[in-house]
Scaffold this motif. Structure first.
Motif, PDB file in Angstrom:
ATOM      1  N   VAL A 287       0.774  -1.261  -0.075  1.00 40.56           N
ATOM      2  CA  VAL A 287      -0.079   0.002   0.154  1.00 40.56           C
ATOM      3  C   VAL A 287       0.729   1.311  -0.058  1.00 40.56           C
ATOM      4  O   VAL A 287       0.787   2.060  -0.875  1.00 40.56           O
ATOM      5  N   GLU A 288       1.792   1.472   0.927  1.00 40.26           N
ATOM      6  CA  GLU A 288       2.515   2.758   1.211  1.00 40.26           C
ATOM      7  C   GLU A 288       3.881   2.401   0.163  1.00 40.26           C
ATOM      8  O   GLU A 288       4.988   1.643   0.699  1.00 40.26           O
TER       9      GLU A 288
ATOM     10  N   ASP B 271       1.052   5.381  -4.262  1.00 40.73           N
ATOM     11  CA  ASP B 271       0.548   4.194  -3.243  1.00 40.73           C
ATOM     12  C   ASP B 271       0.004   2.942  -4.206  1.00 40.73           C
ATOM     13  O   ASP B 271      -0.564   3.251  -4.861  1.00 40.73           O
TER      14      ASP B 271
ATOM     15  N   THR C 198      -0.108  -6.168   2.889  1.00 38.27           N
ATOM     16  CA  THR C 198       0.309  -4.615   3.594  1.00 38.27           C
ATOM     17  C   THR C 198       0.359  -4.894   4.785  1.00 38.27           C
ATOM     18  O   THR C 198       0.070  -6.096   5.582  1.00 38.27           O
TER      19      THR C 198
ATOM     20  N   TYR D 216      -8.877   0.970   3.549  1.00 39.19           N
ATOM     21  CA  TYR D 216      -7.862   0.327   2.315  1.00 39.19           C
ATOM     22  C   TYR D 216      -8.538  -0.726   1.789  1.00 39.19           C
ATOM     23  O   TYR D 216      -8.594  -0.919   0.427  1.00 39.19           O
TER      24      TYR D 216
END
Length: 197
Positions: free
Chosen positions: A55-56, A61, A78, A85
């Motif tokens: 995700v990050e 992203d 993640t 999310y």
């Protein structure tokens, strides 16, 4: 063979996952990238069957990457187990959502399910998303709060969203009220924890 592209900005984790997946007889990691904005080019070059996204990531992203690649078999891996999310990933067509601390066998099984056209959702993440409820914020409130989270002033938020400063103040005030926060900082923290911004 199931051809996999891994996208994770943490090199050590990315290499470890690739190594573990390489031990599976039916999975081949054909590409690895460390930035979200490198995924599209890697997809064009390697044409993977399944894309595994963190995700990050810098550049873009993982959720934005997923939204930019409709129709692709994707799985989110993640360490951020936020209900928002999961909801956003599902809306983008992602078919798998699994925490980074899952065993390698579980990740391999998830990749196989996603490749076969099924879904794989970690039960704890799915449960948390179901109990968290829908995001109470409108898209404009989320946009204003996200820009405020980056440190933007009211004037900069207004310019970025093509709104008046008064309207931005109203959106931020509404977001604070809807989230039951005493101030903008608490509202930002709550929205981030839920994965809404």
């Amino acid at each position: 063979m199931i051809r996999v592209l891994l996208a994770d900005d943490e090199r050590l984790i990315r290499v470890a996952i690739a190594t573990l997946l390489g031990l599976e007889p039916d999975i081949e990691v054909v590409a690895q990238v460390g930035r979200g904005d490198e995924v599209a080019e890697a997809v064009r070059e390697h044409d993977p069957d399944v894309i595994v996204l963190d995700v990050e990531m810098p550049g873009m992203d993982g959720l934005s990457v997923a939204e930019s690649l409709p129709g692709r078999a994707m799985l989110i891996l993640t360490s951020f187990a936020r209900p928002g999310y999961l909801r956003r990933a599902l809306a983008a067509g992602v078919r798998g959502f699994i925490p980074k601390d899952a065993p390698a066998e579980e990740l391999a099984a998830a990749i196989r399910k996603v490749h076969a056209g099924s879904r794989y959702l970690d039960p704890e993440l799915a449960g948390a998303a179901m109990t968290a409820g829908e995001c109470p914020l409108t898209q404009r409130e989320r946009d204003a709060l996200a820009l405020a989270a980056e440190g933007a002033s009211i004037a900069r938020i207004a310019a970025a969203l093509h709104l008046t400063e008064g309207t931005v103040r109203n959106y931020l005030s509404n977001a604070i009220t809807k989230l039951g926060a005493g101030n903008r900082i608490t509202a930002i923290r709550t929205a981030r924890e839920m994965g809404w911004i």
